[in-house]
Structure formats: structure tokens, C-alpha cells
Design an enzyme around this catalytic site. Structure first.
Site, mmCIF file in Angstrom:
data_model
loop_
_atom_site.group_PDB
_atom_site.id
_atom_site.type_symbol
_atom_site.label_atom_id
_atom_site.label_comp_id
_atom_site.label_asym_id
_atom_site.label_seq_id
_atom_site.Cartn_x
_atom_site.Cartn_y
_atom_site.Cartn_z
ATOM 1 N N LYS A 55 14.670 30.252 27.499
ATOM 2 C CA LYS A 55 13.953 29.127 28.181
ATOM 3 C C LYS A 55 12.539 30.161 28.820
ATOM 4 O O LYS A 55 12.809 30.498 29.887
ATOM 5 C CB LYS A 55 14.308 28.398 29.220
ATOM 6 C CG LYS A 55 13.809 27.030 29.581
ATOM 7 C CD LYS A 55 12.547 27.029 29.980
ATOM 8 C CE LYS A 55 12.265 27.266 31.456
ATOM 9 N NZ LYS A 55 10.836 27.272 31.889
ATOM 10 N N GLU A 110 18.386 38.501 38.156
ATOM 11 C CA GLU A 110 17.256 39.672 38.247
ATOM 12 C C GLU A 110 16.480 39.008 39.126
ATOM 13 O O GLU A 110 15.542 38.105 38.526
ATOM 14 C CB GLU A 110 16.818 40.335 37.325
ATOM 15 C CG GLU A 110 16.505 41.710 37.387
ATOM 16 C CD GLU A 110 14.927 41.862 37.516
ATOM 17 O OE1 GLU A 110 14.291 41.693 38.711
ATOM 18 O OE2 GLU A 110 14.398 41.857 36.449
ATOM 19 N N GLU A 147 8.415 38.427 49.828
ATOM 20 C CA GLU A 147 7.897 39.060 48.407
ATOM 21 C C GLU A 147 6.329 38.018 48.331
ATOM 22 O O GLU A 147 6.652 36.867 48.009
ATOM 23 C CB GLU A 147 8.724 38.717 47.231
ATOM 24 C CG GLU A 147 8.212 39.104 46.092
ATOM 25 C CD GLU A 147 9.244 39.226 45.008
ATOM 26 O OE1 GLU A 147 9.757 38.012 44.762
ATOM 27 O OE2 GLU A 147 9.448 40.165 44.138
HETATM 28 P P1 NAP Z 1 10.643 30.822 39.217
HETATM 29 O O1 NAP Z 1 10.422 29.394 39.592
HETATM 30 O O2 NAP Z 1 11.845 31.469 39.804
HETATM 31 O O3 NAP Z 1 10.786 30.824 37.646
HETATM 32 C C1 NAP Z 1 11.380 31.598 36.726
HETATM 33 C C2 NAP Z 1 11.895 30.844 35.739
HETATM 34 O O4 NAP Z 1 13.127 29.957 36.194
HETATM 35 C C3 NAP Z 1 11.065 29.971 34.750
HETATM 36 O O5 NAP Z 1 11.369 30.064 33.396
HETATM 37 C C4 NAP Z 1 11.211 28.584 35.327
HETATM 38 O O6 NAP Z 1 10.564 27.717 34.589
HETATM 39 C C5 NAP Z 1 12.715 28.734 35.573
HETATM 40 N N1 NAP Z 1 12.950 27.632 36.630
HETATM 41 C C6 NAP Z 1 12.181 27.050 37.624
HETATM 42 N N2 NAP Z 1 13.195 26.071 38.328
HETATM 43 C C7 NAP Z 1 14.403 26.183 37.790
HETATM 44 C C8 NAP Z 1 15.616 25.748 38.154
HETATM 45 N N3 NAP Z 1 15.981 24.917 39.049
HETATM 46 N N4 NAP Z 1 16.715 26.162 37.286
HETATM 47 C C9 NAP Z 1 16.379 27.123 36.143
HETATM 48 N N5 NAP Z 1 15.596 27.354 35.927
HETATM 49 C C10 NAP Z 1 14.295 27.203 36.689
HETATM 50 O O7 NAP Z 1 9.532 31.520 39.633
HETATM 51 P P2 NAP Z 1 7.877 30.967 39.717
HETATM 52 O O8 NAP Z 1 7.724 29.959 40.583
HETATM 53 O O9 NAP Z 1 7.143 31.087 38.537
HETATM 54 O O10 NAP Z 1 7.274 32.209 40.777
HETATM 55 C C11 NAP Z 1 7.804 32.278 41.997
HETATM 56 C C12 NAP Z 1 8.022 33.319 42.635
HETATM 57 O O11 NAP Z 1 9.168 33.978 42.184
HETATM 58 C C13 NAP Z 1 6.841 34.534 42.478
HETATM 59 O O12 NAP Z 1 5.780 34.230 43.616
HETATM 60 C C14 NAP Z 1 7.708 35.637 42.625
HETATM 61 O O13 NAP Z 1 8.213 35.987 44.272
HETATM 62 C C15 NAP Z 1 8.938 35.531 42.109
HETATM 63 N N6 NAP Z 1 9.176 36.322 40.825
HETATM 64 C C16 NAP Z 1 10.003 36.997 40.518
HETATM 65 C C17 NAP Z 1 10.101 37.505 39.288
HETATM 66 C C18 NAP Z 1 10.957 38.571 39.106
HETATM 67 O O14 NAP Z 1 10.724 39.198 38.138
HETATM 68 N N7 NAP Z 1 12.184 38.918 39.766
HETATM 69 C C19 NAP Z 1 9.122 37.126 38.275
HETATM 70 C C20 NAP Z 1 8.386 35.779 38.506
HETATM 71 C C21 NAP Z 1 8.463 35.292 39.799
HETATM 72 P P3 NAP Z 1 9.038 27.144 35.012
HETATM 73 O O15 NAP Z 1 8.330 28.206 34.190
HETATM 74 O O16 NAP Z 1 8.995 25.942 34.379
HETATM 75 O O17 NAP Z 1 8.862 27.264 36.480
#
Ligand code: NAP
Ligand code: MG
Length: 497
Positions: free
Chosen positions: A196, A270, A401
Site C-alpha cells: 500500500k 520503522e 518530529e
Molecule cells: P502516515 O500517515 O504515517 O503515512 C504512512 C503510510 O501509512 C501511508 O501509506 C498512509 O496512507 C498509511 N496509513 C495512514 N493511516 C493508516 C492507518 N490507520 N493504518 C494503516 N496505514 C495507514 O504519515 P503521513 O501522515 O503521511 O505523515 C505524517 C508524519 O509522519 C510526517 O510529518 C512525519 O513526521 C512522519 N513520517 C515519517 C516517515 C518515516 O520515514 N518514518 C515517513 C513519512 C512520514 P496515506 O498515504 O493514505 O495516509
């Protein structure tokens, strides 16, 4: 579909083609028939329409992955043949490197040259690296004693078994690389996958899936369901999924832990970071200053490992602050497709709002801005590279972060003074140390509560090097041979002779 002009033709063709879900060998519309839009972060304009998968599509993909796993379609192939196919994926990625880099730059916003030199190269390399492991996944023979069965003789050994059906959920900061980090060990271990991608950046994963089929991976081994967070949630909660591997926010990571409890599926996570980067006065400042700047500004600060808390030994504080500030001011911010650009836009309106929210929070809490602190322009999702001082570990900007090009710079007296502060975070993903004193470097490296410590360098990644977090930065490791254990069960076989 507005795309900047001098961009790879194949990428433009791909962007303008329909973007469907991959189940088995079929590219299909979402069960709901719905699509969602992705945006070019440099302009905020619609880039592509993509099938919006939901729980129904996840369910279909899981059924296909299960049937493919049970039929042993992939694992009954000889290891050397599977190895060659995985290697071929890496080769195909390099053959299509310009196209993949262009897709990544358009969808994510990162500079094209960086996508080409770093993202695509590293992504191809991990398929090459993992291809070598297929023929080396071995168990052990174990000389057992069984003290309560005197006189009995045994032959005991372990087998490494693929774990089954795996859900992989990835973020938008390195869309292609994260897909490669996840898919390559899964293919090497012999599991079947439902991937996904992040809704902001699904394109390169879809193109990679085409290359994976072209390389000869049988249909059904890799399935790709594009969609929003609810598709990820359905995957995390699905009772017929044996394991989920997730990269993203700590907040969603915790939701996945709760969702996984239903069938106690295995998890690797991660997650985020707030990594300390420590510059001692005995460092080579010619490398430490640009190194500290790149540690935070690489990939627009949208790195889980970003060196976002910079600590500088007091007597060099002013010089290092000046150097990092000058570096920040000199960065050419612009469209990722402009060859002059060193830093592109943030990935989305949501990230732009989030980072600008931290600018405000920093102001409210009394941080001083050595440079930056504003959105840049009024079109696209650009922000200024930002350097903050007069912060402390209780302030949001130094504790949370931000995931943008924002660094806090603080002075410290000596190693004893900085270590507790460096380790104070709830995160423990990465850390940096800059010094010419090798004893000090290794002593500090040992004391840092972080999964990776970079000495006199930063953001150095390699397919063979494990990467992952202590504390709330996650569970398990990506890359290296360590990652294979995430996808394997250990089976003990005991025979009485
Ligand atoms: P996120 O919501 O954690 O998204 C990561 C992945 O999880 C995406 O594919 C997302 O889908 C999916 N997802 C969202 N809600 C989910 C749920 N309840 N159950 C399972 N999967 C789910 O990250 P983001 O909202 O895009 O970014 C928010 C913050 O996360 C950033 O500002 C940053 O602090 C952190 N982040 C960390 C990393 C890392 O490498 N550790 C990478 C990106 C972001 P969708 O794309 O549809 O939301
Ligand atoms: Mg999200």
C-alpha cells in the site's frame, strides 16, 4: 495534467496512463470505481488520477496473495532462479532509471538529479543485494542434549520458512526506495505481498510493480493496492495477513499495533525520529558544518533520520551556527524539475501546513530564527530552510518530529553535558557525531540510544547495513541480512534416531 517541459518522455506517458490496482496479473479499477488525485508539489496542480482502493480491494488482494502463497508459486522455483529474477528487477530499474527518477521528482517534488543519483541507485542496489541472499537462507544443525531422556539420540535442525502473506505500508518521503526496501527482502524470503503506497506518491511503486512482473516474478506474489489510510488500516487489521511491515509516523504505527492484535500478526515498524547531531570543537569544521547542514536539509528535512537537533560545543557555537545559517541561505529552492534546484517543495499541502505550524509554535515559545521561518512563494508547497536557536528540549520544535527543513541549534559544554540531552528524545532512530578524537567518537557512539550512529558523516545508507530504531522509532530493522528475519519463521525439526 500540467507537467514541466523537459521531463523524461516515458515518465510523461506513464503519468498520463490510467493508474490501477494490481491484483495477481490484473490491473483493475477499485471495487468502488473511485479514484483520487495526486498533485505536483511544485505547482499544487493535479498530476494523476489513481484508483482509490478500500477494504474490499485489500480483501481481494489478500485472497490472491494467500492463494499464491499456498500454491508455492514463487517458493517452488529454484533459489538460483528466484535470485536471477530479483537481480533482474534491479537491472530493469537501472535501465529505466531516468523514467523512475522523473516519476519520483514529479510525484514527490524532490530534485530530479537527486532522485536519479540517490533514490533510484539505492533502490536498484537493494534488489541486487537481496538477490544474493535467496541462495543463502539456511538453518542450522543443532547438537541437542535432552537431559530427561538419557540414552536417546537425536538429529535436530532448523528450517527458515517464509512467514506467509505480508502487508507492506509505505510513506511518501522516498516512495520508490521504501518500496524497494520492503519488496526486495520479501521476495528473497519467499513471502507474498500486498503493498500500500502513500496516497501522495503512488506512481513509482506502480511502475516498479510493472517491472517486477516483467522481470519474471509470478503474478500474485506482489499485489499493489493504492488508496488512502483506510486501505492501510484494512491491511493492518486483516485476519488473513500474517505480518505487516510499516514505515511512517509513530502515531499511525501505534494504530497498526492495535489493529494487529486481532490475529497477533507479526509487525515491524520503522517510525519517526528527532535525531541529535553533535559537533565537538575538535571536529574538522570544513566537513562538519556542511555535514550538519545536509543532515537536516537533505530531502527537505523529510527524512525519518534527519539531524534535526544540532548540538555544538560552546566555543565553536557561533561559527557553526553562522556556517549552517549561511548554508541554509544559499540553498536554491525551486521545482524539482529545474536542474538548478537543490531543494524542492514539501510533498503536500498537509506537510506545508504542518511545517508552518511549527514556525508559529517556535515563535510562540520564544525560539529565535537565524534564518527562514516562512513559506516561500504562494504557489506549490515551498518553505525556507530554517535555523532556530534559543530552544530547549521542552519546546515543541526541539521535541517533536517536524519532518521539514528546520533545525534547532544549541550549545553544550562537554560530552557529559550533551549526552543526557542527546538521549532525551522519545525517539531513537539515528544520531551524528563530529570529532577527530576516535576514542571519543566510539565512546559516544556506544552511549547514544539510536539504531544508527554516523561519525563524521550523516545519512549514509547501504543495502547491507541494518537500519531501524530504538524506543518509539520502531520495531525491527530494515536492510542488511537482519531484515530477512522479519519475513521468516524458524522451524525446529527433531528426529529421534
Ligand atoms: P502516515 O500517515 O504515517 O503515512 C504512512 C503510510 O501509512 C501511508 O501509506 C498512509 O496512507 C498509511 N496509513 C495512514 N493511516 C493508516 C492507518 N490507520 N493504518 C494503516 N496505514 C495507514 O504519515 P503521513 O501522515 O503521511 O505523515 C505524517 C508524519 O509522519 C510526517 O510529518 C512525519 O513526521 C512522519 N513520517 C515519517 C516517515 C518515516 O520515514 N518514518 C515517513 C513519512 C512520514 P496515506 O498515504 O493514505 O495516509
Ligand atoms: Mg497520513
Amino acid at each position: 495534467m500540467a507537467i514541466a517541459d523537459p521531463i523524461d518522455e516515458a515518465a510523461v506517458k506513464f503519468v498520463n496512463s490510467p493508474h490501477k490496482i494490481l491484483i495477481g496479473s490484473d490491473w483493475v479499477d477499485a471495487a468502488s470505481g473511485k479514484t483520487f488525485e495526486t498533485y505536483n508539489p511544485a505547482t499544487g496542480e493535479v498530476l494523476a488520477n489513481v484508483a482509490e482502493g478500500t477494504s474490499e480491494d485489500i480483501d481481494r488482494a489478500v485472497k490472491t496473495a494467500r492463494a499464491t502463497f499456498d500454491a508455492q508459486t514463487w517458493t517452488k522455483m529454484k533459489p538460483n532462479e528466484r535470485s536471477r529474477i530479483i537481480h533482474r528487477i534491479g537491472d530493469l530499474m537501472l535501465e529505466h532509471a531516468d523514467e523512475l527518477a522523473a516519476l519520483e521528482s514529479l510525484d514527490n517534488g524532490k530534485p530530479l538529479a537527486i532522485a536519479r543519483a540517490a533514490d533510484v541507485e539505492l533502490a536498484a542496489d537493494i534488489f541486487h543485494y537481496m538477490s544474493g541472499w535467496v541462495t543463502k537462507i539456511e538453518g542450522n544443525t543443532i547438537p541437542i542434549s535432552v537431559p530427561y531422556m538419557p540414552g536417546a539420540e537425536f538429529h535436530a535442525y532448523t528450517l527458515k520458512d517464509p512467514i506467509g502473506v505480508v502487508g507492506q505500508i509505505i510513506p511518501w518521503n522516498f516512495p520508490l526506495l521504501m518500496a524497494a526496501w520492503k519488496l526486495s527482502p520479501a521476495l528473497a524470503a519467499g513471502v507474498t505481498v500486498i503493498l500500500k503506497p502513500a496516497e501522495q506518491t503512488p506512481l513509482s511503486a506502480l511502475r516498479l510493480a510493472e517491472l517486477i512482473l516483467e522481470a519474471g516474478v509470478p503474478p500474485g506474489v506482489v499485489n499493489v493496492v493504492t488508496g488512502a489510510g483506510d486501505a492501510g488500516a484494512a491491511l493492518a487489521a486483516h485476519d488473513d495477513v500474517d505480518k505487516v511491515a510499516f514505515t511512517g509516523s509513530t502515531e499511525v504505527g501505534k494504530e497498526i499495533v492495535r489493529a494487529a492484535a486481532g490475529n497477533l500478526k507479526k509487525l515491524t515498524l520503522e517510525l519517526g525520529g528527532k535525531s541529535p547531531n553533535i559537533v565537538f570543537s575538535d571536529a574538522d569544521m570544513e566537513t562538519a558544518i556542511p555535514g550538519a547542514a545536509n543532515a537536516i536539509f537533505f530531502n527537505h528535512g523529510q527524512c525519518c533520520s534527519a539531524g534535526s537537533r544540532l548540538y555544538v560545543e560552546s566555543k565553536d557555537f557561533d561559527d557553526v551556527l553562522q556556517g549552517v545559517t549561511d548554508h541554509a541561505k544559499s540553498i536554491k529552492v525551486g521545482s524539482g524539475q529545474d536542474p538548478q534546484t537543490e531543494m524542492g517543495p514539501l510533498v503536500s499541502q498537509e506537510q506545508l501546513d504542518r511545517v508552518c505550524g511549527y514556525f508559529e509554535s517556535g515563535r510562540d515559545e520564544g525560539a529565535e530564527f537565524a534564518t527562514g521561518g516562512q513559506r516561500k512563494g504562494d504557489k506549490g508547497y515551498f518553505v525556507e530552510p530554517t535555523v532556530l536557536t534559543h530552544t530547549n528540549p521542552n519546546m515543541k520544535v526541539e521535541a517533536e518530529e517536524i519532518f521539514g527543513p528546520v533545525v534547532t541549534v544549541s550549545p553544550f559544554k562537554n560530552a557529559d553535558d550533551v549526552m543526557p540531552t542527546a538521549n532525551t528524545s522519545t525517539y531513537g532512530l539515528a544520531a551524528g557525531v563530529w570529532t577527530k578524537d576516535i576514542s571519543k567518537a566510539h565512546r559516544i557512539a556506544k552511549q547514544l540510544r539510536a539504531g544508527t550512529v554516523w561519525v563524521n558523516c550523516y545519512n549514509v545508507f547501504d543495502a547491507s547495513l541494518p537500519f531501524g530504531g530504538y524506543k518509539e522509532s520502531g520495531w525491527g530493522r530494515e536492510m542488511g541480512h537482519e531484515v530477512l528475519n522479519n519475513y521468516l519463521e524458524v522451524k525446529s525439526v527433531v528426529t529421534q534416531l
